[in-house]
Design a protein around this motif. Structure first.
Motif, PDB file in Angstrom:
ATOM      1  N   THR A  45       0.750  -0.793   0.211  1.00 33.55           N
ATOM      2  CA  THR A  45       0.188   0.004  -0.060  1.00 33.55           C
ATOM      3  C   THR A  45       0.770   1.481  -0.121  1.00 33.55           C
ATOM      4  N   ALA A  46       1.885   1.093   0.485  1.00 36.02           N
ATOM      5  CA  ALA A  46       2.969   2.764   0.064  1.00 36.02           C
ATOM      6  C   ALA A  46       4.266   2.060   0.251  1.00 36.02           C
ATOM      7  N   LEU A  47       5.559   2.648   0.301  1.00 34.93           N
ATOM      8  CA  LEU A  47       6.784   2.331  -0.008  1.00 34.93           C
ATOM      9  C   LEU A  47       7.385   3.707   1.329  1.00 34.93           C
ATOM     10  N   ARG A  48       8.562   3.280   1.567  1.00 37.24           N
ATOM     11  CA  ARG A  48       9.622   3.803   2.937  1.00 37.24           C
ATOM     12  C   ARG A  48      10.624   4.039   2.710  1.00 37.24           C
ATOM     13  N   VAL A  49      11.301   4.779   2.167  1.00 35.09           N
ATOM     14  CA  VAL A  49      12.927   4.340   2.166  1.00 35.09           C
ATOM     15  C   VAL A  49      14.059   4.982   3.720  1.00 35.09           C
ATOM     16  N   THR A  50      14.576   4.231   3.780  1.00 31.97           N
ATOM     17  CA  THR A  50      15.020   4.493   5.084  1.00 31.97           C
ATOM     18  C   THR A  50      16.517   4.782   4.871  1.00 31.97           C
ATOM     19  N   VAL A  92      24.574  14.712  14.009  1.00 28.29           N
ATOM     20  CA  VAL A  92      24.020  14.068  12.777  1.00 28.29           C
ATOM     21  C   VAL A  92      23.538  13.233  12.623  1.00 28.29           C
ATOM     22  N   PRO A  93      22.468  12.794  11.728  1.00 23.70           N
ATOM     23  CA  PRO A  93      20.909  12.151  12.409  1.00 23.70           C
ATOM     24  C   PRO A  93      21.718  10.261  12.035  1.00 23.70           C
ATOM     25  N   ARG A  94      22.051   9.897  12.686  1.00 28.45           N
ATOM     26  CA  ARG A  94      22.363   8.562  12.573  1.00 28.45           C
ATOM     27  C   ARG A  94      21.048   7.353  11.517  1.00 28.45           C
ATOM     28  N   THR A  95      19.869   8.361  11.857  1.00 30.31           N
ATOM     29  CA  THR A  95      18.980   7.658  10.609  1.00 30.31           C
ATOM     30  C   THR A  95      17.532   8.782  10.202  1.00 30.31           C
ATOM     31  N   ILE A  96      18.024   8.503   8.526  1.00 26.90           N
ATOM     32  CA  ILE A  96      16.595   9.255   7.766  1.00 26.90           C
ATOM     33  C   ILE A  96      15.408   8.813   6.994  1.00 26.90           C
TER      34      ILE A  96
END
Length: 257
Positions: free
Chosen positions: A117-122, A135-139
């Motif tokens: 239903t959706a995709l997500r990029v990490t 600095v963000p460890r995860t975006i």
């Protein structure tokens, strides 16, 4: 190839590619993603901007921006669960002067039959110990609703490669259909890195003039090119409305210099 050598190759090739009119580095070398992203400013990203579309029932294309400090993955949201999808192919493509990462992933791996239903990029920070804690460890991207497969453009086929003289070939292709925003001749050929003193395969994106169906290309014929990297390869790619033709369908037509 050791990572420091691969990085040197990619950096050197990108610098030369940027100087060539109508030509920029795409992807044949394994280090091309690093090259495609190296020129980006180091500003922090709070999120990832991305769009997605179905290529077919099992393959999805995701076009995203890139920060070379991060390692990226694409997940599918299916029935309330989130599952990372295997990578089919990845490349860097220049859209109107801007580089974007283009990723195709497999939504049917493991016997999965339900469409996401959706995709997500990490993006996860590579080598986090080398960066300041700020600095963000995860975006992440927002959840992306995939567009229909009809938005994925179709690339024309290479019809022939004619040898004009000992060092020149003319690559011919069928007319592009559907009025794409950009038609690209992809050229893989030997590239010499003076920094590390080796020849290696590299791929360049050659933007074609609107309406043209051929392009003349010079062959690399140096006697110092190793036999296993002497072949030149050509294939077509198109972009329209921010999406690219099916990367999996690209099959280079090779010629020997």
């Amino acid at each position: 190839m050791p990572s420091r050598i691969a990085t040197a190759v990619a950096t050197c090739a990108l610098s030369l590619g940027a100087l060539a009119s109508g030509a920029s580095v795409a992807t044949a070398a394994s280090s091309a993603p690093a090259a495609g992203s190296a020129a980006k400013t180091p500003s922090l990203q709070a999120a990832i901007t991305a769009r997605a579309a179905a290529v077919d029932r099992c393959s999805y294309q995701v076009v995203r921006d890139d920060d070379s400090r991060y390692v990226y993955s694409v997940s599918a949201v299916i029935g309330g669960t989130v599952r990372e999808m295997p990578l089919q192919k990845e490349d860097f493509v220049r859209f109107s002067g801007q580089w974007r990462a283009v990723v195709q992933v497999d939504a049917c791996a493991g016997g999965q039959s339900q469409a996401p239903t959706a995709l997500r990029v990490t993006g996860k920070l590579d080598n986090p110990d080398g960066y300041d804690p700020s600095v963000p460890r995860t975006i992440r991207s927002n959840d992306i609703k995939p567009a229909a497969s009809s938005v994925i453009p179709k690339a024309p086929a290479v019809t022939s490669i004619d040898r004009l003289d000992a060092a020149t070939v003319r690559v011919n292709w069928t007319p592009a259909q559907g009025s794409p925003d950009q038609v690209m001749l992809m050229e893989r050929k030997p590239f010499y890195s003076s920094e590390i003193g080796i020849w290696h395969p590299y791929t360049f994106q050659r933007d074609a003039q609107s309406g043209t169906t051929s392009m003349d290309r010079k062959l690399e014929r140096s006697s110092g090119i190793p036999a296993d990297v002497r072949a030149h390869g050509y294939w077509m790619r198109v972009a329209k409305d921010g999406f690219v033709s099916d990367l999996r369908a690209e099959k280079p037509t090779e010629v020997q210099p």
